[in-house]
Design a protein around this motif. Sequence first.
Motif, PDB file in Angstrom:
ATOM      1  N   GLN A 131      58.119 107.052  15.807  1.00  0.00           N
ATOM      2  CA  GLN A 131      58.078 107.314  14.414  1.00  0.00           C
ATOM      3  C   GLN A 131      57.825 108.947  14.269  1.00  0.00           C
ATOM      4  N   GLU A 171      55.407  98.642  12.192  1.00  0.00           N
ATOM      5  CA  GLU A 171      56.678  98.952  13.148  1.00  0.00           C
ATOM      6  C   GLU A 171      57.875  97.888  12.543  1.00  0.00           C
ATOM      7  N   SER A 177      59.074 101.789  16.363  1.00  0.00           N
ATOM      8  CA  SER A 177      57.579 101.678  16.864  1.00  0.00           C
ATOM      9  C   SER A 177      56.823 102.970  16.701  1.00  0.00           C
TER      10      SER A 177
END
Length: 930
Positions: free
Chosen positions: A315, A239, A311
């Motif tokens: 995505q 992340e 995060s």
Amino acid sequence: MAKPYDQIPDRRAIVHRRALEAALARLVEDLPTGGEPPRLEVLALLRDALATGRAEIRRRFEEAGPLKNNGDMVLAATSFLMDQLIRVVFNLADQRIYPAANPSVAERLGVVATGGYGRGELAPLSDIDLLFLRPYKQTPRGEQIVEFMLYLLWDMGLKVGHATRTVEESLRYGERDQTIRTALLEARYVWGDRELFDELIKGFAQKFLSGDGRDFVEAKLAERDQRHQRMGDSRYVVEPNVKEGKGGLRDLHLLFWIAEYLYRVREPSELVAKGVLTKEEARHFARAERFLTTVRCHIHYLTGRAEDRLSFDLQREIAARLGYNDRPGSRGVERFTKHYYLHAKTVGDLTRIFVAALEDSRRRKPRLAALWQTLRPRELEGFRLDGERLAVSSPDAFAKDPVAILRLFHVAQENDLDIHPATLRLITQNIRLVDRLRNDPEPNRLFMQMMTSRHDPETTLRRLNEAGVFGRFVPDFGRVVAQTQHDMYHTYTVDEHTIRAIGILARIEAGQLKEDHPLASDIVHKILSRPVLYLAVLLHDIAKGRGGDHSVLGAEVAMQLGPRLGLSAAETETVAWLVRYHLAMSNTSFQRDLMDPKTIDSFAALVQSPERLRLLLVLTVCDIRAVGPNVWNGWKAALLRQLYNATERVLSGGTLAGGRAERIKAIQTEVAERLPAWNEQDKEEHFARGYAPYWLSFTPDTLARQAELVRSAERDHQPLAIEHRIDVERSVTEVTVYTLDTHGLFARLAGAMAVSGANIVDAKIFTLANGMALDTFWLQDLEGKPFDGPQRLARLAARVELALSNRLDIQRELDSQRGSWPRRDRVFTVEPRVLIDNNASDTFTVIEVNGRDRPGFLHVVTRALTRLNLQITSAHITTYGERAVDVFYVKDLFGLKVVHPDKLKQVAATVEKSIRDFDARFDPIAKAAE
């Protein structure tokens, strides 16, 4: 880097400044001098203009058209929007609210943008940094204007960082503080008195841009190092922070700040003329900046705030918006994240080349280092020594001798030297020469020597990877560079994971991890072939992302690559076997009952030799340790040791039964030593309560604690006894429950713990000879930390008691708590799967359940098994990020294996349906804020 606003099409559709000023003028046209304006009406107009402008910019960015997914356009357009609104607010204050017929020289006021806003690159929801310039001491009118503007901007919902200073103060503060100096470097005139701004820019150039810039460069490099350390010091985290992370936008900004400071340029393309970057490097710069900027804009829009972390829940959505669609054998989100990491690597390459060259030419050299340089030879094995860096003697060195590319890294490794950035750039420019080396024995020998070297192979392999040589020399490795897995288990990309695993192996060999891995640190020196072990670690994940079983495909790669790298046929076969079965030891340890003789016999039959067993253990330890910082723990270490020791005895011709009895006796002796207040009769009675698997499942310390719990409960006739212990090292809370064993006990305990907010990461359940259950659970909270705190533990104990007396509606409680569970990981789905194996054990039916790990998952599964009239004898609970793999050893009500085909089908169907029903109760994945 500033983007001229005339490239923005139809700017008045974003904001029409004159129309807005006319509307405001109508609101205040009858306002007496110094009178209070109709603030709510003024604010409504400005808020509407801000919202309309932002909506138009977002529409262009998200809808089909020439500006779709154009992050550069968003930054420039957002800066333009803010410029116009600030000008409107300034004019309103200066001309309408606090007018002055003949303003004095002291009342001059200029508005200057700094930071990203100063560059003309304002992300959709980022803060605005303003500098209010005044000529002398602040006047009452100037103070009123600044205060009016700030309060109005804040009321509009903008976050404004601000300072009010004279030119002299600004330069003085810039001299003391490098952050302020950087802000001034990017200062841009917005509105007000232009002469003050020009005076600031002229003074800044005279004061700061006339020297060699050494102090500024050193301060920026130190800031970069601190920032990287704070963000995890790796660009390969799952992340990543698009702005502040390693390889992110801030690294590009750093490069350009230094370029602006030293070379007086305003665009990256100008660095080509200065000889700092090649044309290709400048294109890479622009491409990486455009990609990262676009991703950052999507993050802001989807979260509705100034968020920069990519995060999990973002995505997949951003991948789809950028056109990364799923294909057969290829997930769109994984291709997107791969491209993200490749761009981050590009940023790293550029900053390394640029910044390292500056370090080399501008940093002060310590006297000792200078003395050492005079003592060291100027040449080393055909390469030139430039300080502490290795370089080639001529630009055509690699063209004349391509093998020198590998030899360069080998010499640097053996002599603990860095490689000169100009030489790294030369390698990049000649990277295709590496293709010729693959079938040449000498570079293959050099590669194996580097990988198996006792001189920090991890750093050398990472250098080879960063330079692009690794993936070119071993094309199969090139396929996994920046390869990601979109899950919550794997922390790093495949190439980074592999290189870290090699580093862990080297540290185990060197004895640096003896405390964490005593067994691996011992047996690694008994392994007959180091090249086999190192190559197996290198290749264990080499075939990930190819759409098939990466273990099987990886074994095929090993069979092809082994001979090329100089391994014999027997060594190559062993490497291929290790790659094929590199998950076998962890799967057996964590998902099977190690006290079942069939488990050990089956594993020993697979391994076949003590050498393979040693190799597989060390490979398994390196693999797990390299997954991420919080994956390895003492529990997994104990299970692996137990499997290794039991298998070693079988492979050495020993028997499990005899060894088991001896071990139990030795353990009970150690437990007895920890119970000094007990008499011999009490000890013997307690030892008779536990069956053999119980004594082999815990440390003597834990067994002694449990003995005291049982003795106390029996003495006081307690129907329920609960004990907890916080294990900080393993980041878990160990909870032991002693109560009457009843049908469905495990399911009720699992439900009570889920309701209490506890996540069960492991459990061991035992029924003692007296009919009492002694169950141990290892718990974490929903954030992965120990489930602790007196109030939470007290609530847990109370709910366990309610559950065991059937006074707790577990399902209703779980449903009421769903809204408080973490949301960012809801994007992950796991298809439920139930596997039943009657060959894994001679006396039990083994049921493996795969599903989406959520609070209550274990309760749902065990309740379904209970309703099928199955007795759970042992449970082995493993989580791989969002995926739960729970294995249960069960018997039917008559104490027999479940063998009837119809019953087996019923078990699989019932458990799978219970999981699907459980998943269906969760809210659909929440769409990100529009």
